[in-house]
Design a protein around this motif. Structure first.
Motif, mmCIF file in Angstrom:
data_model
loop_
_atom_site.group_PDB
_atom_site.id
_atom_site.type_symbol
_atom_site.label_atom_id
_atom_site.label_comp_id
_atom_site.label_asym_id
_atom_site.label_seq_id
_atom_site.Cartn_x
_atom_site.Cartn_y
_atom_site.Cartn_z
ATOM 1 N N LYS A 1 -3.738 -6.598 7.877
ATOM 2 C CA LYS A 1 -2.777 -5.545 7.579
ATOM 3 C C LYS A 1 -1.465 -5.877 8.284
ATOM 4 O O LYS A 1 -1.456 -6.273 9.444
ATOM 5 N N ASP B 1 0.847 -1.192 0.000
ATOM 6 C CA ASP B 1 0.000 0.000 0.000
ATOM 7 C C ASP B 1 0.886 1.246 0.000
ATOM 8 O O ASP B 1 1.402 1.654 1.038
ATOM 9 N N LEU C 1 -1.227 -5.143 2.746
ATOM 10 C CA LEU C 1 -2.517 -5.759 3.001
ATOM 11 C C LEU C 1 -2.474 -7.176 2.434
ATOM 12 O O LEU C 1 -2.201 -7.369 1.250
ATOM 13 N N HIS D 1 3.575 -0.489 4.537
ATOM 14 C CA HIS D 1 2.238 -1.007 4.830
ATOM 15 C C HIS D 1 1.830 -2.017 3.747
ATOM 16 O O HIS D 1 1.902 -1.734 2.557
#
Length: 164
Positions: free
Chosen positions: A152, A105, A129, A127
């Motif tokens: 996450k 992300d 997911l 980050h």
């Protein structure tokens, strides 16, 4: 003198009628019990299938999270358009045949809230997911249960210190 025939006094067939009524009632109770137990078996089968699908998806996530190499978006052999299927890599076994996608992300920046890290520290936060879809493992099932879990993951990477 009028002679009356006592119709109600003749009870020769009453036991047969009462026995037939009792047999009909007991048969209806037995049929209802059979339908109830069949329905319960079907419900427990669906519950087992959905539980199997959940644990299949969860095990996919656990396998992927355990390997830190899965979270390196700079590896262009793995990440294409910020997406990566970790089960194309032989370092990630897939015993439950879960379908998996890791998405880097790029819109998320900085430290996650509530982690106690300073956004200006010497760390870079990446980050990700993870989306894992598991399926019922029984081969003979006509309606397979599926379960999708999203998790996450934030990788904390120390940044290089300048001046040394």
């Amino acid at each position: 003198m009028i002679k009356t025939i006592p119709v109600l006094k003749n009870e020769s067939g009453a036991v047969l009628v009462v026995a037939l009524i009792m047999m009909v009632i007991l048969t209806l109770i037995g049929i209802a019990a059979s339908f109830t137990s069949i329905f319960e078996v079907i419900i427990s089968g669906h519950k087992r299938g959905s539980t199997d699908a959940f644990f299949s998806a969860d095990s996919g996530i656990q396998i992927v999270v355990a390997n830190v190499d899965n979270f390196d978006p700079t590896d262009t052999t793995k990440y294409v358009n910020n997406k990566y299927n970790p089960f194309t890599d032989p370092n990630n076994p897939n015993p439950t045949r879960a379908k998996m996608t890791i998405t880097f992300d790029t819109a998320q920046q900085g430290a996650p809230r509530g982690m106690g890290f300073s956004a200006t520290g010497n760390y870079e936060f990446r980050h990700f997911l993870i989306e894992s879809t598991g399926q019922d493992q029984i081969e003979s099932a006509t309606n397979k249960s599926t379960c999708t879990i999203e998790q996450k993951v934030i990788r904390i990477v120390p940044t290089l210190q300048g001046g040394n």
